[in-house]
Design a protein around this motif. Structure first.
Motif, PDB file in Angstrom:
ATOM      1  N   SER A  11      37.152 -12.065  19.819  1.00 28.18           N
ATOM      2  CA  SER A  11      37.376 -13.430  19.425  1.00 28.18           C
ATOM      3  C   SER A  11      38.629 -13.379  18.705  1.00 28.18           C
ATOM      4  CB  SER A  11      36.080 -13.941  19.011  1.00 28.18           C
ATOM      5  OG  SER A  11      36.731 -15.324  18.256  1.00 28.18           O
ATOM      6  N   LEU A  12      38.690 -12.294  17.957  1.00 30.28           N
ATOM      7  CA  LEU A  12      39.478 -12.067  16.788  1.00 30.28           C
ATOM      8  C   LEU A  12      40.450 -11.798  17.528  1.00 30.28           C
ATOM      9  CD1 LEU A  12      37.590 -10.230  14.016  1.00 30.28           C
ATOM     10  CD2 LEU A  12      37.925 -12.408  13.825  1.00 30.28           C
ATOM     11  N   VAL A  13      41.478 -10.953  18.388  1.00 25.91           N
ATOM     12  CA  VAL A  13      42.392 -10.689  18.774  1.00 25.91           C
ATOM     13  C   VAL A  13      42.992 -11.894  19.157  1.00 25.91           C
ATOM     14  CG1 VAL A  13      43.043  -9.028  21.159  1.00 25.91           C
ATOM     15  CG2 VAL A  13      41.637  -8.444  19.078  1.00 25.91           C
ATOM     16  N   ILE A  14      42.155 -12.537  20.560  1.00 28.96           N
ATOM     17  CA  ILE A  14      42.985 -13.796  21.229  1.00 28.96           C
ATOM     18  C   ILE A  14      43.377 -15.002  20.126  1.00 28.96           C
ATOM     19  CG2 ILE A  14      41.994 -15.434  22.322  1.00 28.96           C
ATOM     20  CD1 ILE A  14      39.848 -13.847  23.821  1.00 28.96           C
ATOM     21  N   GLY A  15      42.642 -15.481  18.870  1.00 28.33           N
ATOM     22  CA  GLY A  15      42.460 -16.042  17.243  1.00 28.33           C
ATOM     23  C   GLY A  15      44.126 -15.136  17.133  1.00 28.33           C
ATOM     24  N   GLY A  16      44.225 -13.918  16.603  1.00 30.16           N
ATOM     25  CA  GLY A  16      45.220 -13.509  15.620  1.00 30.16           C
ATOM     26  C   GLY A  16      46.532 -13.493  16.527  1.00 30.16           C
ATOM     27  N   GLY A  17      46.084 -13.201  17.653  1.00 29.89           N
ATOM     28  CA  GLY A  17      47.825 -13.026  18.932  1.00 29.89           C
ATOM     29  C   GLY A  17      47.950 -13.835  18.508  1.00 29.89           C
ATOM     30  N   GLU A  18      47.658 -14.917  19.212  1.00 30.91           N
ATOM     31  CA  GLU A  18      48.788 -16.249  19.262  1.00 30.91           C
ATOM     32  C   GLU A  18      48.699 -16.816  17.810  1.00 30.91           C
ATOM     33  OE1 GLU A  18      49.398 -19.155  21.473  1.00 30.91           O
ATOM     34  OE2 GLU A  18      48.237 -17.323  22.143  1.00 30.91           O
ATOM     35  N   VAL A  19      47.946 -16.417  16.494  1.00 34.38           N
ATOM     36  CA  VAL A  19      48.676 -16.755  15.468  1.00 34.38           C
ATOM     37  C   VAL A  19      50.482 -16.087  15.601  1.00 34.38           C
ATOM     38  CG1 VAL A  19      48.381 -16.872  12.900  1.00 34.38           C
ATOM     39  CG2 VAL A  19      46.867 -17.951  14.598  1.00 34.38           C
ATOM     40  N   LEU A  20      49.895 -14.429  15.348  1.00 34.32           N
ATOM     41  CA  LEU A  20      50.923 -13.984  15.299  1.00 34.32           C
ATOM     42  C   LEU A  20      52.193 -14.129  16.133  1.00 34.32           C
ATOM     43  CD1 LEU A  20      49.394 -10.814  14.143  1.00 34.32           C
ATOM     44  CD2 LEU A  20      50.175 -12.355  13.185  1.00 34.32           C
ATOM     45  N   GLY A  21      51.685 -15.365  17.448  1.00 35.35           N
ATOM     46  CA  GLY A  21      52.990 -15.200  18.162  1.00 35.35           C
ATOM     47  C   GLY A  21      52.912 -14.311  19.100  1.00 35.35           C
ATOM     48  N   ARG A  22      51.889 -13.711  19.630  1.00 36.52           N
ATOM     49  CA  ARG A  22      51.919 -12.518  21.072  1.00 36.52           C
ATOM     50  C   ARG A  22      50.986 -12.880  21.869  1.00 36.52           C
ATOM     51  NH1 ARG A  22      53.401  -7.224  17.321  1.00 36.52           N
ATOM     52  NH2 ARG A  22      54.002  -8.019  15.584  1.00 36.52           N
ATOM     53  N   GLY A  23      50.646 -13.932  22.313  1.00 33.52           N
ATOM     54  CA  GLY A  23      50.048 -14.367  23.100  1.00 33.52           C
ATOM     55  C   GLY A  23      48.832 -12.791  23.189  1.00 33.52           C
ATOM     56  N   ALA A  24      48.200 -13.733  24.154  1.00 30.32           N
ATOM     57  CA  ALA A  24      47.044 -12.710  24.595  1.00 30.32           C
ATOM     58  C   ALA A  24      47.418 -11.764  26.502  1.00 30.32           C
ATOM     59  CB  ALA A  24      45.961 -13.172  25.486  1.00 30.32           C
ATOM     60  N   ALA A  25      47.227 -10.419  25.723  1.00 31.90           N
ATOM     61  CA  ALA A  25      47.394  -9.760  26.460  1.00 31.90           C
ATOM     62  C   ALA A  25      46.557  -8.734  27.118  1.00 31.90           C
ATOM     63  CB  ALA A  25      48.658  -8.127  25.343  1.00 31.90           C
ATOM     64  N   SER A  26      46.880  -8.132  27.495  1.00 29.12           N
ATOM     65  CA  SER A  26      45.019  -6.667  28.182  1.00 29.12           C
ATOM     66  C   SER A  26      44.268  -6.768  26.905  1.00 29.12           C
ATOM     67  CB  SER A  26      45.563  -6.265  28.759  1.00 29.12           C
ATOM     68  OG  SER A  26      46.254  -5.338  27.878  1.00 29.12           O
ATOM     69  N   ALA A  27      44.337  -6.557  25.840  1.00 29.45           N
ATOM     70  CA  ALA A  27      43.677  -5.805  24.687  1.00 29.45           C
ATOM     71  C   ALA A  27      42.578  -6.833  24.794  1.00 29.45           C
ATOM     72  CB  ALA A  27      44.350  -6.013  23.413  1.00 29.45           C
ATOM     73  N   PRO A  28      42.661  -8.219  24.827  1.00 29.71           N
ATOM     74  CA  PRO A  28      41.076  -8.933  25.288  1.00 29.71           C
ATOM     75  C   PRO A  28      40.197  -8.579  26.057  1.00 29.71           C
ATOM     76  CG  PRO A  28      42.712 -10.684  23.635  1.00 29.71           C
ATOM     77  CD  PRO A  28      43.734  -9.545  24.945  1.00 29.71           C
ATOM     78  N   THR A  29      41.009  -8.721  27.415  1.00 28.07           N
ATOM     79  CA  THR A  29      40.596  -8.446  28.732  1.00 28.07           C
ATOM     80  C   THR A  29      39.688  -6.661  28.687  1.00 28.07           C
ATOM     81  OG1 THR A  29      42.364  -9.708  29.804  1.00 28.07           O
ATOM     82  CG2 THR A  29      40.090  -8.371  30.977  1.00 28.07           C
ATOM     83  N   LEU A  30      40.446  -6.223  28.303  1.00 31.48           N
ATOM     84  CA  LEU A  30      39.607  -4.730  27.742  1.00 31.48           C
ATOM     85  C   LEU A  30      38.358  -4.534  26.980  1.00 31.48           C
ATOM     86  CD1 LEU A  30      42.733  -2.573  27.834  1.00 31.48           C
ATOM     87  CD2 LEU A  30      41.126  -2.633  29.794  1.00 31.48           C
ATOM     88  N   LEU A  31      38.710  -5.504  25.671  1.00 32.95           N
ATOM     89  CA  LEU A  31      37.887  -5.826  25.207  1.00 32.95           C
ATOM     90  C   LEU A  31      36.284  -6.677  25.380  1.00 32.95           C
ATOM     91  CD1 LEU A  31      39.176  -6.312  21.853  1.00 32.95           C
ATOM     92  CD2 LEU A  31      38.317  -4.276  22.030  1.00 32.95           C
ATOM     93  N   GLY A  32      36.033  -7.783  25.796  1.00 29.59           N
ATOM     94  CA  GLY A  32      35.646  -8.206  26.611  1.00 29.59           C
ATOM     95  C   GLY A  32      34.713  -6.932  27.908  1.00 29.59           C
ATOM     96  N   LEU A  33      35.469  -6.954  28.919  1.00 29.33           N
ATOM     97  CA  LEU A  33      35.102  -5.368  29.319  1.00 29.33           C
ATOM     98  C   LEU A  33      34.247  -4.424  28.514  1.00 29.33           C
ATOM     99  CD1 LEU A  33      37.873  -4.628  32.390  1.00 29.33           C
ATOM    100  CD2 LEU A  33      35.344  -6.094  32.194  1.00 29.33           C
TER     101      LEU A  33
END
Length: 173
Positions: free
Chosen positions: A100-122
Motif C-alpha cells: 500500500s505504501l509503495v502504491i501511494g508513494g509511487g503516485e506521490v513521487l510521480g513514478r506510477g505503479a510499476a511491478s513492485a506492488p504486484t510482486l509485493l502483493g504476490l
C-alpha cells in the motif's frame, strides 16, 4: 494529480488493506490457538507432576502417564507450527502494508505503479497461503491429540462403569 487518478490510486491502496484485515483475523485466531495449546501443555505437565508425586502404580495411572507423555511431542509440534504460521501472517501483513505504501508513494513521487506492488502483493499472498497450510497441519495434530485423550477417557469411563457394576451386583459366592 487528476481526480480519476487519485481515485484509482486510492482504490489500489484499499486492496492491500482488505488483505491486511484478513491477515489480522488469521493472526488473532492463531494467537488464540497458540495460547490454548500452551495452556494445554501446562495443564498436562501439572497433571503429570501430580501423578508422579502420588506415586500411583495402578494400570490406569500408568496409562494416563503414557497418554500425557505421548501428547507432549505432538503439542510441541503444534506450538512450532502455530508459531511459524503466526510469523508468516505477521510477515504477510507487513508486506501488504508495504504494498500500500509503495502504491501511494509511487503516485506521490510521480513514478506510477510499476511491478513492485504486484510482486509485493504476490509475496504477501504466498505468506498467507503458507501460514494457512501450516494451520491445516496443526489442526490435524490437534485432532489426533484430542482423539488420543478421548480414547483414554473412554477407557477410564469403561473401567469405572465396570467397578460400579461390580459394586452394585450382590456377592454370589
Amino acid at each position: 494529480m487528476n481526480p480519476d487518478g487519485a481515485l484509482s490510486v486510492l482504490s489500489a491502496m484499499i486492496t492491500p488493506a482488505v488483505l491486511i484485515s484478513a491477515g489480522g483475523t488469521l493472526i488473532l485466531s492463531t494467537s488464540q490457538r497458540l495460547g490454548r495449546t500452551t495452556d494445554r501443555v501446562r495443564s498436562l505437565t501439572g497433571r503429570f507432576k501430580q501423578l508422579i508425586g502420588e506415586g500411583r502404580l495402578e494400570p490406569l495411572a500408568r496409562e494416563e502417564k503414557r497418554m500425557i507423555i505421548s501428547q507432549i511431542p505432538r503439542l510441541t509440534r503444534r506450538v512450532r507450527l502455530l508459531q511459524r504460521a503466526l510469523t508468516s501472517f505477521y510477515g504477510a501483513v507487513a508486506v501488504f502494508v508495504l504494498t500500500s505504501l509503495v502504491i501511494g508513494g509511487g503516485e506521490v513521487l510521480g513514478r506510477g505503479a510499476a511491478s513492485a506492488p504486484t510482486l509485493l502483493g504476490l509475496l504477501g499472498a504466498v505468506a498467507l497461503a503458507y501460514g494457512s497450510t501450516l494451520l491445516i497441519f496443526e489442526a490435524q495434530l490437534s485432532y489426533r491429540t484430542t482423539r488420543r485423550e478421548m480414547d483414554f477417557l473412554q477407557q477410564l469411563g469403561d473401567h469405572y462403569a465396570e467397578l460400579y457394576k461390580q459394586e452394585r451386583e450382590p456377592d454370589r459366592s
